[in-house]
Enzyme design. Structure first.
Site, PDB file in Angstrom:
ATOM      1  CG  HIS A   1      10.653  -0.292   1.955  1.00 34.63           C
ATOM      2  ND1 HIS A   1       9.725  -0.580   0.783  1.00 34.63           N
ATOM      3  CD2 HIS A   1      10.423   0.994   2.117  1.00 34.63           C
ATOM      4  CE1 HIS A   1       9.207   0.553   0.561  1.00 34.63           C
ATOM      5  NE2 HIS A   1       9.501   1.496   1.312  1.00 34.63           N
TER       6      HIS A   1
ATOM      7  CG  ASP B   1      11.645   4.501   1.124  1.00 32.59           C
ATOM      8  OD1 ASP B   1      10.562   4.163   0.666  1.00 32.59           O
ATOM      9  OD2 ASP B   1      11.809   4.376   2.479  1.00 32.59           O
TER      10      ASP B   1
ATOM     11  CG  ASP C   1       6.483   2.727   2.661  1.00 33.90           C
ATOM     12  OD1 ASP C   1       5.634   3.193   3.621  1.00 33.90           O
ATOM     13  OD2 ASP C   1       7.400   3.336   2.638  1.00 33.90           O
TER      14      ASP C   1
ATOM     15  CG  HIS D   1       6.741   4.972  -1.871  1.00 34.33           C
ATOM     16  ND1 HIS D   1       7.216   3.732  -2.237  1.00 34.33           N
ATOM     17  CD2 HIS D   1       7.274   5.285  -0.792  1.00 34.33           C
ATOM     18  CE1 HIS D   1       7.943   3.152  -1.490  1.00 34.33           C
ATOM     19  NE2 HIS D   1       7.902   4.040  -0.168  1.00 34.33           N
TER      20      HIS D   1
HETATM   21 ZN   LIG Z   1       8.879   3.522   1.361  1.00 28.60          ZN
END
Ligand SMILES: [Zn+2]
Length: 1005
Positions: free
Chosen positions: A261, A263, A373, A577
């Protein structure tokens, strides 16, 4: 028998950390290290390889925050090591925890070939078999741990922007050695970790636990602690029978999917994500070279696009693995966006840009949405997903709920229009699994569908720059494929999981409505300027496409497709996000504000050019109506001369107050500038609750227990101050567009200038707040206490609205004490209601207020500004302009119309004469969300409509240009089976279900 369990468990723990793990690498010899410190921002790889290196000693500090140091590693492989696996071990000085929040590096050969990354738990570099010398270059990034403790401390920190970070080095180069990898020791380490971990998870009553305990004890007897490498095979032979016992028939089934994951920006700037993606994908392709069996899923078309643009040498390796089907693009979206705040058309474009990129670049048709997420999921998503060709949805964020446990892990999620989509929440409750026995046992125990379904997905790999899956994780997966006491683990692609799980569980439970995250409610409000930039740019994109299409159809002007796509992608990226929710560091939000501003200017240029083309030369003063509703005599989507707007607003004094009266509403403003009465003259009723005022500013203390930028905790309501005192109140009579009252208030170090406007001929009160905002850990709300009996509020989401209870009967209702709305929120009783519209605010709360001894009224509040201190200690400080309105006597249809209007102000233009709209829609319940030219460059016009009130409707849609054919299409503009439309002369008749989205492709005649 005496119980020696704890002694044996402790024996194993010490053997693993102090005897076996250190023995994996043997024969360590120093490597010759040289370094070059890049002077500023990261440089191209070629510049780093060709730089001027100076000798650098292990034990020397390096790397001020955000800087880049290139290390050169040279050495020789001793002749006796010939034929054995040789590795360089490079420890940049990181901790072996908080993976993903520290220094990282990407290793290159002298020829510029990427090798793999250096991460806190992946510090090795393979020396090619047979090589007698080696030379590696490492582009090392000195990324700081901004939040401290891997993200848990939430102390205000200057580290979050290169402009404020200290310049002292953060790290000390800890190790640079060339070693032999003792493969048998590494295998023994994996054996004992897996069996020891499994042992700890089994009940004490389970004989298997004791079998493992005795086996481990015997293996440690067989291992000579002073010759681990020489006796590892002997110890493994003792363990072999334990691995031979197969899993139980009822064992939970796990699809383990390699993942990281990453970001797209968060505690690092966008530019660093480009490198994080390159490092992680270099690791993955290196691992795939060695391990033929695992798949890796990566989301976010943007991240692939970055790789192609900035690290083509890594991208080519990725492309080859995609072609094999092992490196799997997933998620279908441009980025893993927020879904609470992203506007209707932007939510569509997340899927359109994502899916089109994957199809064009790699020939891959992604069929799942992958948003593990994001901070809650809009009830509009199932329909949008389905219309984008998405079959499955995955998230695990709802496991973070603070109050209520979600009842399902695999279910059908039903959206506001009734569309259902197969949804899976991995019960492992993480998107960064290590495939540890503890995590797998948790997944099996936690799985809510036990007894009916059998499969869950486990995403494994370190995220955020931790480097993704490791060889140790793959060793665990091999051992857990079929092992007594453990879930069965299969290495799968997401598609293998979804097709298997769907077939395994045909009769699924249904969850209807939004997937509200009972956490992170502050993300609807934090970093108001980032949110405002998003909202403004979304609406400018609508206008730019509408008028560029109109210009193309009416005048043959070229359609700026490439520029529009670039601008869309930029806005979509900033809906990531942690950007739109306001949870990133100062650097990210500083750049986001600049980028939104650049996009605004470019869109204004496109709009101006298109309007110049369609209005022609002339001297007629006109107004552009970009909204989907007729307005003041100007048709929706047209340009025309507005009608006069009603009688002037009468202003009079009343004691120490002022009365404003436009014949529809009569306002009384007291000496403090508070709107203490709103009388609806048409319905002859007072709208406000006794003792309240419209737009009352309220200042709350805002000190969440953790996650400062993310969270508003319920205790914020305990401390509040009503800002009713004014420094000055100036009443301006109606000089053409209504009367205003300008009220200046001071609180703390802040100045709040509130302009209240009563326009002519409207049942609407406009509010503009200019804030010079310098509070800290405070939440500013604007309150509207209205005498309306409403059990529920309606809030705009994408392509419709959701209802939420105004009471707190259940823990689910109570937990929604702060909610997200797009352009409006509405409360009503049969026949009467009030809407509050906004131009850039998302956070709201709606409560019941007891008046007259218990009779409930309803209070709607906007969350205007916050001021959290972490991760950006200066978040929200400075200047803001926020506009919102109270619409009196409003039905939901009025709220929809006024919401568009609040965000799409009429533009004044001068030209030859009115411009007829490209199309007209008969029924105002049917709303035009987008008018554009087709993605494929054919010149076809694409129109996106939706039913906005939640009912069934039949409406004519007529066009004002020659149309050869009409096709119903999906969001990617591919033909659908005709269902909603009937073609008739000059238009179609459409029949829409509640909240149905309908895209029409009009081939020009
Ligand atoms: Zn995230």
């Amino acid at each position: 028998m005496h119980d020696q369990r704890e002694v044996t468990e402790a024996r194993l723990a010490r053997a693993l950390t102090q005897r076996i793990a250190p023995a994996v690498h043997s024969g360590a010899l120093p490597v010759e290290v040289a370094a070059w410190h890049a002077p500023g921002e990261p440089v191209p790889v070629a510049d780093g390889l060709g730089a001027d290196y100076a000798p650098f000693a292990v034990g020397t500090p390096w790397g001020p925050p955000w800087s880049t140091t290139w290390f050169r590693l040279r050495g020789q492989v001793p002749a006796p090591w010939a034929g054995r696996p040789v590795e360089v071990v490079l420890d940049l000085g990181t901790r072996a925890r908080d993976v993903g929040f520290q220094a990282e590096g990407l290793v290159y050969t002298a020829a510029g070939e990427p090798v793999k990354a250096i991460n806190p738990l992946s510090t090795w570099i393979p020396v090619p078999a047979g090589a007698t010398t080696f030379e590696f270059f490492v582009e090392a990034a000195s990324n700081p741990d901004v939040l401290g403790g891997g993200g848990a401390a939430f102390e205000p920190s200057p580290l979050g922007d290169v402009l404020t970070a200290p310049r002292d080095p953060l790290y000390v180069l800890a190790r640079a050695e060339v070693c032999v990898r003792e493969t048998e020791v590494a295998e023994l380490l994996a054996d004992l970790e897996v069996l020891g971990g499994l042992m700890q998870e089994l009940p004490l009553e389970d004989a298997r636990r004791w079998e493992l305990l005795r086996g481990v004890d015997s293996a440690l007897d067989a291992l000579d602690p002073h010759d681990v490498a020489g006796t590892a095979a002997r110890a493994r032979a003792v363990l072999a029978p334990l691995f031979a016992a197969p899993a139980r028939a009822s064992a939970h089934r796990v699809s383990a999917v390699g993942h990281a994951h990453i970001d797209s920006a968060w505690l690092w700037p966008l530019r660093e994500t480009v490198r994080k993606v390159a490092r992680t994908t270099a690791n993955v392709t290196q691992l795939m070279d060695v391990h033929p069996s695992f798949s890796y899923a990566m989301s976010s078309a943007q991240q692939f696009a970055w790789l192609a643009e900035h690290r083509p040498e890594v991208h080519e390796k990725v492309r080859a693995r995609i072609a094999e089907g092992r490196f799997v693009p997933v998620g279908s979206t441009w980025v893993e966006s927020d879904t609470n705040m992203v506007g209707s058309e932007a939510m569509v474009r997340q899927f359109v840009e994502g899916k089109e990129f994957f199809a064009r670049e790699y020939g891959v048709d992604t069929q799942e949405a992958w948003l593990p997420d994001s901070f809650g999921y809009s009830a509009a998503l199932p329909q949008i997903m389905k219309l984008a060709g998405v079959r499955w949805f995955l998230t695990q964020k709802i496991s973070w709920n603070a109050d209520n446990r979600f009842p399902h892990h695999t279910f059908d999620w039903e959206g506001i229009d009734g569309t259902r989509i197969f949804t899976h929440f991995p019960p492992v409750d993480t998107y960064n699994s290590e495939l540890s026995a503890k995590e797998l046992a948790h997944a099996a125990r936690n799985f809510a569908e036990k007894g009916r379904a059998h499969w869950s997905l486990v995403p494994f790999g370190w995220g955020d720059g931790g480097g993704g899956p490791t060889r140790e994780m793959l060793q665990r997966a091999d051992r857990l494929a079929d092992l007594d006491g453990s879930p069965r683990v299969s290495l799968h692609s997401p598609r293998e999981f979804f097709t298997t799980a769907e077939a395994d569980y045909p009769d699924r439970p249904v969850w209807s409505g939004e997937l509200y995250l009972e956490l992170h409610r502050g993300t609807y409000t934090s970093q108001a300027r980032t949110k405002q930039g998003n909202r403004r740019d979304e609406h400018l994109l609508r206008e730019a496409e509408l008028w560029a299409t109109t210009a193309a159809v009416r005048t043959g002007a070229p359609y700026p497709a490439a520029r529009l796509q670039e601008l869309w992608r930029t806005v979509l990226l900033h809906q990531f996000h942690d950007i739109l929710p306001g949870s990133s560091i100062a650097w990210v939000h500083r750049e986001a504000e600049q980028t939104h501003e650049r996009v605004r200017h470019e869109l204004e240029d496109l709009i101006r050019a298109a309007l110049d083309a369609v209005t022609g030369d002339g001297t007629t003063d006109m107004v552009v109506n970009s909204t989907p509703h007729d307005r003041g005599g100007v048709p929706a989507l047209g340009v025309g001369v507005p009608e006069s707007t009603g009688a002037p607003v009468q202003v009079s004094t009343d004691g120490d107050g002022t009365v404003l009266d436009n014949g529809i509403l009569r306002l009384r403003v007291d000496a403090g500038g508070n709107v203490v009465s709103v009388r609806d003259l048409v319905e002859d009723r007072e709208v406000l609750l006794p003792g309240t005022s419209a737009g009352l500013l309220q200042l709350h203390r805002d000190t969440p227990n953790r996650w400062d930028a993310w969270d508003v905790d319920a205790h914020y309501r305990h401390v509040v101050r009503d800002l009713t005192e004014a420094e000055s109140v100036v009443v301006n009579p109606d000089s053409g567009d209504g009367a205003t009252v300008v009220v200046v208030r001071r609180v703390g170090a802040s100045t709040l200038t509130q302009v209240v406007r009563l326009p002519r001929g409207e049942s609407r009160i406009g509010f503009t707040l200019q804030a010079d905002w310098h509070e800290r850990e405070a939440l500013l709300k604007a309150s509207f206490g209205v005498d309306v009996h409403a059990d529920r509020s309606a809030a705009e989401i994408q392509f419709g609205h959701v209802f939420r209870a105004t009471h707190e009967n259940t823990s689910w209702d109570a937990s929604r004490f702060e909610v997200c709305a797009h352009r409006w929120i509405h409360v009503g009783e049969p026949g009467y209601g009030v809407a509050v519209t906004n131009s850039a605010t998302y956070g709201h709360d709606v409560t019941r207020s007891a008046v007259d001894g218990g009779r409930p009224g309803t209070t709607v509040r906007l969350s205007l500004l916050r001021a959290p201190l972490s991760p950006d200690p200066e978040a929200d400080q400075g200047h803001h302009v926020l506009a919102y309105s109270m619409v009196v006597g409003a039905q939901i249809a009025d709220a929809v119309r006024e919401g568009y209007r609040e965000n799409l102000g009429g533009r004044d233009v001068r030209g030859a004469g009115p411009v007829e709209p490209l199309l007209r829609v008969e029924d105002p319940a049917v709303v035009v969300e987008a008018v554009k030219l087709a993605q494929d460059g054919s010149g076809d016009v694409v129109v996106r409509l939706y039913e906005s009130l939640g009912g069934r409707v039949r409406s004519r849609v007529d066009w004002g240009f020659p149309v050869a054919s009409v096709t119903e299409v999906d969001l990617l503009e591919r033909p659908l089976e005709q269902g909603a439309t009937t073609v008739r002369a000059g238009g179609v008749s459409v029949a829409l279900r509640p909240f149905q989205i309908l895209s029409l492709r009009l081939a020009r005649g």
